[in-house]
Each structure stands twice: as structure tokens, then as C-alpha cells.
Design an enzyme around this catalytic site. Sequence first.
Site, PDB file in Angstrom:
ATOM      1  N   ASP A 187      39.171  42.816  53.523  1.00 41.81           N
ATOM      2  CA  ASP A 187      38.904  42.853  52.090  1.00 41.81           C
ATOM      3  C   ASP A 187      39.214  44.245  51.579  1.00 41.81           C
ATOM      4  O   ASP A 187      38.533  45.218  51.921  1.00 41.81           O
ATOM      5  CB  ASP A 187      37.446  42.492  51.798  1.00 41.81           C
ATOM      6  CG  ASP A 187      37.130  42.530  50.312  1.00 41.81           C
ATOM      7  OD1 ASP A 187      37.808  41.823  49.549  1.00 41.81           O
ATOM      8  OD2 ASP A 187      36.211  43.281  49.913  1.00 41.81           O
ATOM      9  N   GLU A 282      43.908  38.961  50.951  1.00 40.51           N
ATOM     10  CA  GLU A 282      43.944  38.237  49.692  1.00 40.51           C
ATOM     11  C   GLU A 282      45.324  38.343  49.060  1.00 40.51           C
ATOM     12  O   GLU A 282      45.963  39.402  49.098  1.00 40.51           O
ATOM     13  CB  GLU A 282      42.896  38.795  48.727  1.00 40.51           C
ATOM     14  CG  GLU A 282      41.461  38.534  49.151  1.00 40.51           C
ATOM     15  CD  GLU A 282      40.466  39.146  48.203  1.00 40.51           C
ATOM     16  OE1 GLU A 282      39.592  38.435  47.708  1.00 40.51           O
ATOM     17  OE2 GLU A 282      40.574  40.364  47.948  1.00 40.51           O
ATOM     18  N   ASP A 379      31.236  43.244  50.715  1.00 36.57           N
ATOM     19  CA  ASP A 379      32.627  43.331  51.154  1.00 36.57           C
ATOM     20  C   ASP A 379      32.822  42.727  52.541  1.00 36.57           C
ATOM     21  O   ASP A 379      33.849  42.100  52.815  1.00 36.57           O
ATOM     22  CB  ASP A 379      33.080  44.796  51.144  1.00 36.57           C
ATOM     23  CG  ASP A 379      33.102  45.383  49.743  1.00 36.57           C
ATOM     24  OD1 ASP A 379      33.413  44.625  48.802  1.00 36.57           O
ATOM     25  OD2 ASP A 379      32.795  46.578  49.583  1.00 36.57           O
TER      26      ASP A 379
END
Length: 427
Positions: A187, A282, A379
Site C-alpha cells: 500500500d 493498487e 495501511d
Amino acid sequence: MKADAGRKYRAYPTEVQDQVLVRWGHTARALWNVALEQRVYLWEQRRYTLRSVEQCKFLTAARTDLDWMGDLPAQSGQQILRSLDRAYDNFWNPSHPAGFPARKKRGHRLSIPLPGQAVEVRKLNRKWAEVRLPKLGWLRFRLSRAIGGTVRNATVSRDGNGWHVSFGVHTGRMPDVPNGKPACGVDFGVAASAFVSTDTTPRLMPPSLKAKEKKRLKALEQRKARQITYAKKHNGGKYSRRLRTTIVQIARLTTRRANRRRDFTHKLTTDLAKSHGLIGIEDLRVKSMTASAKGTAAAPGRDVRAKAGLNRSVLDNTPGERRRQLEYKARMYGSVLVAVPPFHTSQTCAACGLVDPGSRKGCGRLFACTRCGHEDDADHNASMEIEARARRTGGSDINSTRSVPRMRVPATGRRRMREALQPAHAG
């Protein structure tokens, strides 16, 4: 035999060579702009597509008529036209993110490209080497690492720290076989530069500029603004020597900041590619994330300065550059990169799969699931969710990650699936 690796070294030209390289750099920039204008004009007026093969004929005539154009090595001019061909090909390619070729401003980084056949490299000793450039002679550079292959092209460029020479090298290295190492999710954020699902603490990027350097950079930018205002009022816009000195000092600080940021990014991506067999990230749209909030005069935006500060923080962590490096390093070290849809990763419980904004009150650092009571760093919880989505994707090829549909992913049964897959990946 194409270049499959890059090597960059610090170059140390003599005073005469420095003057010649500066002159060539501006000529190369002008040639790029003129060649681009010629192509745009012919397409708009005649719907005719001009390529480098025809433009090289015009370049030969221009080198005869214009002394400043003839001063630039012919191989460099031809290489610039071929680079313009690649820029157009990337623009026409629907799967490539490149936009239309842009014109280069005077403040653009000076760069002189050359084909590999036009240069010659020789080693002087363990720390120094030389490269022979057409019409310039031998240029010394610091041999900080072995070239390790056949030189296919070379580029001499200048930034705030001085001159550099870069080589495109053919090493012949093939992608490694799958390394069989455990999977992870990463992340990328602002408060935590990167939180890996297999770690217990975030990986923080050191400040790219120290407190004194930030203070000095702000003072230099204010001085530059005052000097530009004075130049416009009293010198007809002509830059003074003091103004140019200020610009050079700013360039040194910003280059130092970029180098520190790049160093952290390379170390992070190399460690991730070497230590994991599957890396989930992501599929962020950085351009949309960092769009300005200033709005228009009729409908002004809200919290414009706060959004500008957030944009700087996001870009300072370079999520796009991290993805680019992970793409080629994953193939190099036998791992697979999977980009998953980013929606609700920070609001989804990694234990039970519940999607609830209330689990992360006020967007703080703590994630507390409202259903199962699972608590974790926000996170780290997001990185676990990213890993679960990457596992579900199955580690598909990196070239197919951009086509992942942006649809709602079912969040049920994640914990059971993760527990079932963990022994297989652990072995």
C-alpha cells in the site's frame, strides 16, 4: 540486438568540451522542435505523415545552409528524428500511456543522443573510463559500475549536478524463472511511504530535503521571483548573471531532492522484487488523483492550498515510478506484479471482508472493524486486502494488469481463502 539495460555515469568534460556540449544541447532541442513543427504542419495542411527517413534529407540540406545546425554531429541529428518517430508510435499505440509529442522549452534538460556505432568506450583504470564522441574527442566519466554488455546507444545530458553520460546496453539477460517466494501486497501512501503486508512496520522515505535545505530553497525561489520581476521592468526580460546563478542554485537543490527520492525508490522496488514471488499493488490513476482543485472564476474550488499540498505529497512518493520499476524488476527477479482495483481497500476489513467507512473513523491510522472487531494499522490492513485481491487474480501476466475491470469485488470468504492458500505459498 536491442538495449535491455541502462547505465548512467557522471561525466567530467573540460571547459572547452562543456561549451561545445551546451551548444549542441540547444541545437538538439531546436532540431526536435523544428522537426515536430514540420510534421504537424504537413499533417494539418496536406494530411501527409512525415517520417524520419524523409526528414533526414531535409536535415542534410539544413546542415549545409546553417552553420549552427552543421556543428551538431550528423549521427545525433538522425537519432533525434528517430526518437521523434518512437514518440509518434507511442502516441498512436492505444495501449501506451504516452501523449502527443511535446515541444521542448529552453529550460528543458540539455540532452545529446548518439547511436552506439558512433561512440567508443575504453577503460582507463578501476575508477575511470572515457567515451569518444564524434567531433568532440574523449570525454572522461566516473566508472561507478561495470558496463556489462554491448553499447547500443549513448546520451550525454546535463542536470543540476553537472554532466552525465548514459548508455543503452544489451546484456542478453533473460527473465528469471519464478522464484517461488511468498506473496505480498503493498500500500503506497503519504503518511507511510509503503506498507508491505509481510512487514509489521511501514517503510518510510527519508526527507528528500533537510530543514536547512528547504529553508534555502524557499529563499532562492523568492529571490528568483524578485529578480525576474526586475528583469521584466528594467532589462526588457533579459536574464542577468545573478538571476542565472540563482537558477543554477535552485537546480542543484531540486536535483539533490530528486536523486534522494530515486535512491529510496530503487532500493524499495529491488527489495520487493527479490523477496517476493507475487507483488500486489493498487492500479492508481495518479493524474486524476493529483488534479488541481482551484476550479474557475465562476465556480472557485474549495481548500485549494490544502489540495495542492496533498498533491505534492502524493507526487513526492512517485507511485507511478514505483510501478514502472516494479514492472521490469519483477520480470528480472522471477516475480509477478499484479495491479488490482483500488476501490475500498482502505475501508475493507482484511479479516472478514466487511466494507464499512465507519471502520476507519476520521481517516486515522487505526482500522477497527465494526463487525468482527479486527484492529490493525489502516495501511497494513489495506496491504493485506491488496494481497488478497492479487491472489484472487492469480498472478496474471503484467501486461494484462491495466485491463482489470473496475467492478465491485466480492469481499466474502477472504480469510478462509487466505488461510487455504498460505501453506501452498509458504512451501
